[in-house]
Design a protein around this motif. Sequence first.
Motif, PDB file in Angstrom:
ATOM      1  N   UNK A 101     -63.346 -30.045  -1.426  1.00 32.40           N
ATOM      2  CA  UNK A 101     -63.113 -28.953  -2.380  1.00 32.40           C
ATOM      3  C   UNK A 101     -61.922 -29.278  -3.286  1.00 32.40           C
ATOM      4  N   UNK A 102     -60.894 -29.890  -2.715  1.00 28.46           N
ATOM      5  CA  UNK A 102     -59.724 -30.260  -3.517  1.00 28.46           C
ATOM      6  C   UNK A 102     -60.095 -31.270  -4.595  1.00 28.46           C
ATOM      7  N   UNK A 103     -60.885 -32.282  -4.227  1.00 26.33           N
ATOM      8  CA  UNK A 103     -61.300 -33.293  -5.199  1.00 26.33           C
ATOM      9  C   UNK A 103     -62.176 -32.678  -6.290  1.00 26.33           C
ATOM     10  N   UNK A 104     -63.122 -31.820  -5.870  1.00 25.27           N
ATOM     11  CA  UNK A 104     -64.012 -31.174  -6.840  1.00 25.27           C
ATOM     12  C   UNK A 104     -63.199 -30.311  -7.796  1.00 25.27           C
ATOM     13  N   UNK A 105     -62.274 -29.531  -7.250  1.00 29.52           N
ATOM     14  CA  UNK A 105     -61.452 -28.667  -8.097  1.00 29.52           C
ATOM     15  C   UNK A 105     -60.640 -29.454  -9.096  1.00 29.52           C
ATOM     16  N   UNK A 106     -60.082 -30.576  -8.650  1.00 25.93           N
ATOM     17  CA  UNK A 106     -59.256 -31.387  -9.540  1.00 25.93           C
ATOM     18  C   UNK A 106     -60.089 -31.990 -10.668  1.00 25.93           C
ATOM     19  N   UNK A 110     -59.644 -31.045 -14.564  1.00 28.12           N
ATOM     20  CA  UNK A 110     -59.216 -32.065 -15.518  1.00 28.12           C
ATOM     21  C   UNK A 110     -60.199 -32.201 -16.675  1.00 28.12           C
ATOM     22  N   UNK A 111     -61.492 -32.129 -16.380  1.00 24.78           N
ATOM     23  CA  UNK A 111     -62.505 -32.299 -17.425  1.00 24.78           C
ATOM     24  C   UNK A 111     -62.833 -31.001 -18.153  1.00 24.78           C
ATOM     25  N   UNK A 188     -58.640 -40.928  -7.955  1.00 27.45           N
ATOM     26  CA  UNK A 188     -59.616 -41.454  -8.913  1.00 27.45           C
ATOM     27  C   UNK A 188     -59.254 -41.093 -10.348  1.00 27.45           C
ATOM     28  N   UNK A 189     -59.608 -42.000 -11.258  1.00 27.32           N
ATOM     29  CA  UNK A 189     -59.353 -41.794 -12.679  1.00 27.32           C
ATOM     30  C   UNK A 189     -60.681 -41.583 -13.401  1.00 27.32           C
ATOM     31  N   UNK A 190     -60.702 -40.647 -14.326  1.00 32.24           N
ATOM     32  CA  UNK A 190     -61.921 -40.355 -15.081  1.00 32.24           C
ATOM     33  C   UNK A 190     -62.069 -41.292 -16.266  1.00 32.24           C
ATOM     34  N   UNK A 429     -59.478 -40.013 -19.039  1.00 32.63           N
ATOM     35  CA  UNK A 429     -59.402 -38.625 -19.479  1.00 32.63           C
ATOM     36  C   UNK A 429     -57.974 -38.096 -19.339  1.00 32.63           C
ATOM     37  N   UNK A 430     -57.408 -37.624 -20.434  1.00 30.78           N
ATOM     38  CA  UNK A 430     -56.094 -36.963 -20.430  1.00 30.78           C
ATOM     39  C   UNK A 430     -55.021 -37.784 -19.720  1.00 30.78           C
ATOM     40  N   UNK A 431     -55.086 -39.098 -19.849  1.00 25.96           N
ATOM     41  CA  UNK A 431     -54.092 -39.940 -19.188  1.00 25.96           C
ATOM     42  C   UNK A 431     -53.763 -41.134 -20.076  1.00 25.96           C
ATOM     43  N   UNK A 432     -53.056 -40.886 -21.177  1.00 25.22           N
ATOM     44  CA  UNK A 432     -52.727 -41.983 -22.104  1.00 25.22           C
ATOM     45  C   UNK A 432     -51.843 -43.052 -21.463  1.00 25.22           C
TER      46      UNK A 432
END
Length: 602
Positions: A101-106, A110-111, A188-190, A429-432
């Motif tokens: 659930x924590x991974x799914x929520x994150x 983020x997306x 994990x990075x998107x 995603x959102x990580x320059x």
Amino acid sequence: MVEPLRAGGLADSVYELADREPDRVQFARRDAADRDQWTPVTTAAFRDEVLALAKGLLAEGVQFGDRVALMARTRYEWTLFSYALWSVGAQVVTVYPTSSAEQVGWILAQTRAVAVVVEGEDDAMTVGAVCDALPALRSIWQMDQGCVTELWRRGAGVHDELVTERRWLVEPRCTAVICYTSGTTGRPLGCMITHANLAAECDTVFAGWSGLFAEPGQQPAILAFLPLAHIYGLMVQVLCVRSGILMGHEPELSPSSLLPSFQSFHPTCVFAVPYVFERILGAARTAAQDAGKVSLFGRAMDTAVRYAAAVEQQTQGAGKGPGPGLRAAHAVFDHMVYRRLRAVLGGRVRYAVTGGSPFSRELGLMFAGAGITVYNGYGLTETTAAITAQPPGRPRQGTVGRPMPGTAVRIAPDGEVWVRGGTVFAGYVDDPKATEAALRDGWLRTGDIGVLDDEGYLTITGRKKDIIITSGGKSVSPLLMEERLRAHPLISQCVLVGDNRPFVGALITLDAEMLRRWHQVVGARLPVGREHASANKALHAEIQQAVSTANLSVSRAESIRAFRILPKEFTVEEGLLTPSLKLRRDAVYKLCAAQIEQLYAN
């Protein structure tokens, strides 16, 4: 090299192929009542289902550029939703159904996903547990509760032209998928994968390697069983749809589900990870043992290795090929053993493709000698799957091949592999900061260590973050030693340890089925459960022999001086393996801290 995508997106191929060849069978769907029966789906039927679902998505308020998460196993509906989303210019966010659930929520936060498609009730509950913290999330659709049919119904009043208008707005540079990395070394990075990235990857594979997919005159047929949330599995899907390859879906990776599916679907080529080939070989060895022919099987595999090695040298101009005696022995074993191994894959496979984790030279030679040449490749989520691959007709087992057309590979001064080309992603995603660290002047820094030979074949020798530095200052790459030990039938996983320690040690897990059979053969008196394995002297001696053999290939400073047999295997559920079955080393080190301390206690 193939022509890059100049206009449009991935969904266009669905509509264009249906217009050209409406009666071509594109999919085979498993019958719900009889798993051995497959129902054909034509390109026209698939197009109509995609269009109807796209209209339903518009009716539910999905807009151009919106992000929708797919959280399900490998099944037809996953493919259907991805192409419907691409038809309206939306972006797919991949989520493993095994995620917490924590991974799914994150990931959903983020997306900023506006909707999520789940498979069953458990998945819906996982999303429900975190949805209060997701203000952008508007809808949860459940496959097993008929969401496809319901969305078809809701979109019935939407004009087809509205979908066409959205589809025509899609450009090659638009993001098609946000695909998350395995997370072996951290969160994990998107990765933002564009329509152009996936088109370049799949068109290049089909242009250069389609001769491996089927015998002349056959329609290629590929059974998709890798997770579609993983870039490798997703690439296989897009390759099939884009190239008109017959595609089936199998949601389970376990041998008990996968092997019967091979028998009923009869693929012409297999795309898999090394784990699958290891299990296929293990199943064949088990069958030989049950028949009292394990010695015969061993001789056959030894002959396969020697035969394939001789053929490989001949194709590279370094030898005369197999001699008369070896050819004769190979022909005998082909009739007695190899044809049965090929039958495990349905009988039509002569070539296969592997990637995602290390594939040993010996395993590759075994399959090649048995009549199934496995082509190894290398890539990352950031490279839209493979960026190197074995050239057709010239595989060099033990390497990951040469740069694919349109790509380049270089080795940095510290040994890191750098790559560039049309399949390299657009960024995280959102990580320059992470994007800047990964991309430098068009080159992607992979984090892997490797070497290039004189003919451009790449060999991966380790990962920068996995390098072990002993207290004596010796740098050790664990990858190759772990690979050698996993080749032993009893060993399922191996993790080397030794950072800031006086020597290298190993944590070893055992395959439950092979352990049970080992006890039957050896007749050991101690209990057979894996929880007793570390106390079984005969078993310990068997593993010690495997370790000693592996040590012969390295210096003493790099050799394994002590090991522990763990009571159970590493699993995805415990967070010790990624969903694509890669080791999460940090998690293993943390969970097994006590066993590691015991290694160095004496």
